[in-house]
Each structure stands twice: as C-alpha cells, then as structure tokens.
Design a protein around this motif. Structure first.
Motif, short mmCIF file in Angstrom:
data_model
loop_
_atom_site.label_atom_id
_atom_site.label_comp_id
_atom_site.label_asym_id
_atom_site.label_seq_id
_atom_site.Cartn_x
_atom_site.Cartn_y
_atom_site.Cartn_z
N LEU A 94 0.83 -1.20 0.00
CA LEU A 94 0.00 0.00 0.00
C LEU A 94 0.87 1.26 0.00
CD1 LEU A 94 -2.74 -1.06 2.57
CD2 LEU A 94 -3.09 -0.68 0.13
N VAL A 95 1.86 1.26 0.86
CA VAL A 95 2.73 2.43 0.97
C VAL A 95 3.49 2.67 -0.33
CG1 VAL A 95 4.81 3.32 2.11
CG2 VAL A 95 2.90 2.42 3.48
N LEU A 96 3.91 1.60 -0.99
CA LEU A 96 4.58 1.74 -2.27
C LEU A 96 3.70 2.49 -3.26
CD1 LEU A 96 7.04 0.91 -4.08
CD2 LEU A 96 5.72 -1.12 -4.70
N MET A 97 2.41 2.15 -3.29
CA MET A 97 1.48 2.82 -4.20
C MET A 97 1.18 4.25 -3.75
SD MET A 97 -1.15 -0.30 -5.23
CE MET A 97 -1.54 -0.79 -3.54
N ALA A 101 1.88 7.54 -6.00
CA ALA A 101 0.83 8.50 -6.34
C ALA A 101 1.19 9.92 -5.89
CB ALA A 101 -0.49 8.08 -5.70
N GLY A 102 2.18 10.04 -5.01
CA GLY A 102 2.49 11.36 -4.46
C GLY A 102 1.35 11.87 -3.61
N ALA A 103 0.85 10.99 -2.73
CA ALA A 103 -0.34 11.31 -1.94
C ALA A 103 -0.14 12.54 -1.07
CB ALA A 103 -0.72 10.11 -1.07
N SER A 104 -1.07 13.48 -1.17
CA SER A 104 -1.07 14.67 -0.31
C SER A 104 -1.70 14.37 1.04
CB SER A 104 -1.83 15.82 -0.98
OG SER A 104 -1.20 16.19 -2.19
N LEU A 105 -2.55 13.35 1.07
CA LEU A 105 -3.24 12.98 2.29
C LEU A 105 -3.68 11.53 2.18
CD1 LEU A 105 -4.33 14.14 5.01
CD2 LEU A 105 -6.51 14.57 3.82
N VAL A 106 -3.60 10.79 3.29
CA VAL A 106 -4.07 9.41 3.36
C VAL A 106 -5.17 9.35 4.40
CG1 VAL A 106 -3.47 7.00 3.83
CG2 VAL A 106 -1.80 8.52 2.70
N ALA A 112 -6.02 1.90 13.74
CA ALA A 112 -5.29 0.67 13.42
C ALA A 112 -4.73 0.73 12.00
CB ALA A 112 -6.20 -0.54 13.59
N LEU A 113 -5.55 1.15 11.06
CA LEU A 113 -5.07 1.30 9.69
C LEU A 113 -4.02 2.41 9.59
CD1 LEU A 113 -8.34 0.89 7.56
CD2 LEU A 113 -6.33 -0.59 7.51
N GLU A 114 -4.25 3.49 10.31
CA GLU A 114 -3.29 4.60 10.30
C GLU A 114 -1.94 4.14 10.83
OE1 GLU A 114 -3.44 9.26 11.55
OE2 GLU A 114 -3.98 7.81 13.10
N GLN A 115 -1.94 3.40 11.93
CA GLN A 115 -0.69 2.92 12.51
C GLN A 115 0.02 1.94 11.58
OE1 GLN A 115 -1.92 1.40 16.32
NE2 GLN A 115 -2.38 3.45 17.13
N GLY A 116 -0.76 1.13 10.86
CA GLY A 116 -0.17 0.20 9.90
C GLY A 116 0.57 0.93 8.79
N VAL A 117 -0.01 2.03 8.33
CA VAL A 117 0.64 2.85 7.30
C VAL A 117 1.89 3.51 7.87
CG1 VAL A 117 0.39 4.89 5.83
CG2 VAL A 117 -1.49 3.24 6.00
N LYS A 118 1.75 4.07 9.08
CA LYS A 118 2.87 4.78 9.71
C LYS A 118 4.05 3.84 9.98
CE LYS A 118 1.27 9.06 10.61
NZ LYS A 118 1.95 10.32 10.18
N ALA A 119 3.77 2.57 10.22
CA ALA A 119 4.85 1.61 10.48
C ALA A 119 5.75 1.45 9.25
CB ALA A 119 4.27 0.27 10.90
N GLU A 120 5.18 1.64 8.07
CA GLU A 120 5.93 1.51 6.82
C GLU A 120 6.38 2.86 6.27
OE1 GLU A 120 6.85 -1.29 5.40
OE2 GLU A 120 5.77 -2.61 6.77
N TRP A 121 5.69 3.92 6.70
CA TRP A 121 5.98 5.26 6.18
C TRP A 121 5.70 6.25 7.31
CZ3 TRP A 121 2.56 8.04 1.96
CH2 TRP A 121 3.17 9.24 1.58
N ALA A 124 4.02 9.64 6.68
CA ALA A 124 2.79 9.65 5.88
C ALA A 124 1.81 10.70 6.39
CB ALA A 124 2.13 8.27 5.92
N PRO A 125 1.24 11.50 5.48
CA PRO A 125 0.27 12.53 5.88
C PRO A 125 -1.12 11.92 6.09
CG PRO A 125 0.62 12.62 3.51
CD PRO A 125 1.53 11.54 4.04
N THR A 126 -1.39 11.41 7.27
CA THR A 126 -2.61 10.64 7.52
C THR A 126 -3.65 11.42 8.33
OG1 THR A 126 -1.66 9.66 9.51
CG2 THR A 126 -1.35 8.45 7.46
#
Length: 541
Positions: A94-97, A101-106, A112-121, A124-126
């Motif tokens: 997910l983080v690779l994508m 995409a150059g995500a401005s916001l996630v 739980a989902l936010e922490q999963g993203v933060k663990a890899e990035w 990340a602007p969540t």
C-alpha cells in the motif's frame, strides 16, 4: 453538470431516502440522503483544512461503509483525485502505491489502519475518519470538472505485475454511468429509485465503485455488507433484487446446495440427480420426453425451493472480474435465476461488454456496450477503443504508450468473438493470474518468497488463474512437512488472495531437456501446467 453535481442534486432531492444502508446481521443501519450530505460537508471542511487542492491525490483506505461513501464524494467535490485502496492489502505494498501517487493525504478508517501505514511510512500525511468528519461544514457546490479532468486513480497490477495507477477521467465516468443507467433501466423495467441492491465487494475496485456510483446516479440506495463471514444472514436481511458477484461466491453457493442435497433422503437425491442429468441432456438437445417432463416438474418443486433459499426477491445476478464456469452460469439459470456477465478492466472504466437482459449465453461475456468497439489483434489479444478508455497510467508514460496499439487499448486478454458478436474470454496473454476472487495476482513475487523461504526448494510455479485459490508446483529435495510449515509462515505475510493453499512437490526439476524451461532457462508456464495437469487437478479436488 458533472456526475458529482448529479450526486449532490439527488441527495438534496431525497433527504429522507436511505442511500447507504449498512447490513449488520439482521439489523439495518440506514444513512439517509440528508445525513450523507452532512457527512460530505464536514469531510470537505477537513480536506480544506489540510489544504487539499484540485488535482491533489488523496488516498482512501477503509472498508465499505456509509462513511467510505461520504469520504469519496467529499474528495470528488473538492476536485481531488481519489486513490481508493484495499484495506486488507499488505501495508508495504500500500505504501509503495501511496508514494508512487504522491499522496497529499491518506484518509484511514481508524487508528489501526493509520498505525499500519505509519509503520511503513513514518512521515505519511494521515488522517482518520474521526477527524475527517469533524471538519467545519462546507455548503458550496462541487468544484467544476471538465470531461478530460482525472477524477480517480485506481492501482492495478496490470499485465506486468508492477502496480500502475489507472487515471480515469470525468468523461469516462459520465459515459459509463449513462451506459449502466440505460442497461439497469432495461433490466429492471423501470428507472432508478426503487431497486433493492446489495453489495459485498470492496468499493476500492473499479467494478464495485460503479455499482455504488450508478446507484447514487439513479437516485437509488445500496445495501452494504459489513461481515463477509455472515453473507447468508445479510442476504436474508437485505432481500435484494440483484447484486454483483465474483465467480468464487457463485461456485460456493452451488457447492453448498449440492452438499445439502447429498445429506437429504434418497428420494430427494435421486430426483435432483435425475433432473440434473435431464437438464444436461436438454442443453445438448438430446433429452427424451420423460426427461423433459421430469425437468419441468423439478423446476416447479426442488429448483424453485433452492432459488427461494438463495433469495426470494432476486430477479437476477450480475457477475464479473474473473471467468465464470459455463455450467455454473447455466445451473443458476436452471433455478430461474439468470446470471448476466460483465467483462472489463480498470483501464476500460470497468466495462467493455455486458450480457443483454434475457439474452445471456453461458460461457460468454456479452456484447460490446454501445459506443465501444472491440477487435482481435496479434495472438487473439482483445483490443478495445471508445469513450471508456482511461487517459493513461499515473507517472508512467512508457507503460501508457505500450498499452496501446494504433489507438486501440491492449487488454492483455485472449478473446474470441462469435458470429453473433458475443465475446468469449479465453485467457491471459501474459502471466498475471486472476483467481475466482477477481484479484490480479503476479506470480513472480510469490514464487520468489517460496524459493527464499522453503528450504531445499529450487524452483517454484504458482498456479491459480480462474481457480478458487492459489497453489504451487515446487521442485527440490525437502520433506513435505517442512515445506508445509515454511509455506504457512510465508502465507502469514500475504493477503488472503495471494496465499498458497496447497502444493505439489516434484522430484523432477524443470529443465530445457524436458521442455519445461526455455533456451535461456525461463519458465515455460503453459508447458509446466500441462505436464503437471493431473497433479494440479488433485490440488483442487
């Protein structure tokens, strides 16, 4: 007037109509037009607080819910390019994508989902749903969209296995919503507003998104599954007239019915078996008169009861995303429940061809929709052009160029067009596997994990196109118990649709000599599948 303007107008016109109904077992949780509009307004305020501007990529990472719908529409209304992603996918993927995409916001459904993203990035602007729907309400009309403006980017593995962001424009969406609206009006015999529609597939996928959007476009509500493990009860509660399926579910329904029949008394089993035999003979135009009479009686009794158990209110089923077995489609028709197939890809705005109401042919995926052309190219590859074709892959000009041939989009599917103009999908041109779940699965990364994680294995080939799940052919010297334990460990790090459910160990290696490798030692996948055909069938028995 853009399709987003139409959504807003329909919500305003029908403030008391339930547009999204979450099905929680026997309980329905309705979100009416007025409340959905309020959620959208608050989400728009939060997006503005995060300085989201038109054209910014905003990721939506959440399971299906009324808030998913509100978040999606709010992002569209603010002019963002919505990038929906599958909440159950591996977080590193997910983080690779997201980064691509150059995500401005996630936007994440929960912490739980936010922490999963933060663990890899970590950077990340969540933001979570709690904060998204706490923004100051915005009451302005949606930001204008030209037909050529990109409105959503959906990532797909495509034909190479490399994640690519498919850019879909406002013009693509408007064309497809008008097409679907006409077809559903023809199918249901009435305009939208009163259809009972159930949906269980993730909205982040193109086909699912158009089920949602087409219902909003038609002033229609959609009932949303909240627990895939409880689908039978949810369907009983929802009592839909139609819903979109992947072949895996229809196969499970058929298998479940046949298991129940097998547990019945001898008279019921004999009647069912004889009726099925008569039905198969009738399909080949060789049924005797007694068989035809038996089949007619069975339709009124046993098959009518089976249909009632599946769904008394169902008038039809719609199926797409992967090949549906011809006999399975015909079996549902035997019950009096036609299955209409839809074929398409993310790059074709979800649809290329559709069955026509009351004119479905088992094993075929219908006719090209109005305004879309299709033909066969080299190797019988299906080529398509029309207003449904995407504008390109995000940030990948070369991949976009490779996807076209003389102005026609290359689907990567081998096809056949019969004399009536119906399309038959034969298989994939390249290696991507599409199991019955409908996911695009690149076999190479999984094969590499097997080579690295299973001691003694020297070669690996993943099997599963059009199958219920993935399996593998392995060569090397390793005890079966040790291989099974290693594969279990590998599966823990993979999403459900990429897990290896069974495997065959072969003492014979793939080689140039036995025809299983090319001259430069690459896998000859079709030759391997043919060589191990019997072993593969046992893996799915």
């Amino acid at each position: 007037m853009s399709f987003v303007d139409t959504f807003f107008a329909n919500l305003k016109k029908n403030p008391s109509r339930p547009f999204v109904t979450e099905v929680h077992g026997a309980r329905l949780e309705r979100t009416h037009g007025g409340r959905l509009a309020e959620l959208i307004a608050h989400a728009r305020g939060a997006l503005r607080a995060h300085e989201i501007a038109p054209g910014d990529r905003v990721v939506l990472l959440a399971p299906n819910s009324a808030k998913w719908v509100a978040a999606d529409i709010a992002m569209l209304a603010e002019g963002a390019n919505v990038v929906p992603m599958y909440a159950r996918q591996a977080k590193d993927e997910l983080v690779l994508m997201m980064k691509d995409a150059g995500a401005s916001l996630v936007v994440c459904a929960d912490e739980a989902l936010e922490q999963g993203v933060k663990a890899e990035w970590a950077e990340a602007p969540t933001i979570t749903f709690d904060k998204l729907f706490s923004g100051d309400a915005v009451s302005e009309p949606p930001k204008p969209r030209a037909d050529e403006d990109v409105v959503t980017i959906i990532y797909t593995s495509g034909t190479s296995g490399e994640p690519k962001g498919v850019m879909t424009t406002a013009g693509n969406v408007r064309f497809m919503l008008d097409t679907i609206d006409r077809r559903l009006t023809e199918l249901m015999g009435r305009p939208g507003g009163r259809d009972r529609v159930f949906h269980y597939l993730p909205f982040c996928f193109a086909g699912s998104r158009f089920v949602l959007w087409s219902n909003l476009y038609r002033e229609n509500g959609v009932m949303v599954s909240t627990d895939l493990s409880n689908l039978p009860e949810e369907l009983k509660t929802a009592q839909p007239e139609w819903f979109l399926n992947v072949p895996a579910l229809l196969e499970r329904v058929k298998e479940g019915v046949e298991k129940k029949i097998a547990g019945q008394g001898l008279p019921v089993r004999k009647l069912y078996d004889a009726a099925i035999e008569a039905w198969r003979d009738a399909r080949k135009d060789r049924a005797t008169l007694p068989q035809r009479l038996l089949l007619a009686a069975a339709r009124r009794t046993i098959f009518a009861k089976i249909k009632a158990q599946i769904g008394e209110e169902l008038s039809c089923l719609i199926c797409g995303s992967a090949p549906l077995a011809e006999e399975t489609q015909a079996w549902f028709e035997l019950l009096g429940l036609p299955v209409y197939q839809v074929y398409g890809l993310t790059e074709t705005t979800a649809i290329v061809s559709m069955d026509r109401p009351r004119a479905a042919a088992p094993g075929k995926v219908g006719y090209a929709i109005d305004g879309v052309e299709m033909k066969l190219g080299d190797g019988s590859e299906l080529l398509v052009r029309g207003p449904n074709i995407f504008s390109g892959y995000w940030g990948k000009d070369e991949a976009t160029e490779d996807a076209f041939q003389g102005g026609w989009f290359r689907t990567g599917d081998q096809g056949r067009i019969d004399t009536d103009g119906r399309l038959v999908i034969v298989g994939r041109v390249k290696n991507i596997l599409v199991p019955e779940s409908g996911h695009n699965v690149a076999p190479e990364p999984i094969e590499q994990r097997l080579l690295e994680g299973v001691p003694g294995v020297t070669q690996a080939v993943v099997i599963g196109h059009g199958r219920p799940y993935l399996t593998a052919i392995l060569t090397g010297d390793t005890p079966r118990e040790e291989a099974a334990k290693a594969i279990d460990a590998i599966n823990e790090g993979l999403p459900h649709y990429r897990r290896i459910r069974s495997f065959h160990l072969s003492p014979e290696p793939f080689s140039i000599e036995n025809g299983l490798l090319t001259a430069n030692s690459k896998l000859r996948r079709k030759a391997i599948e043919a060589h191990y055909a019997d072993a593969i069938e046992r893996l799915y028995a």
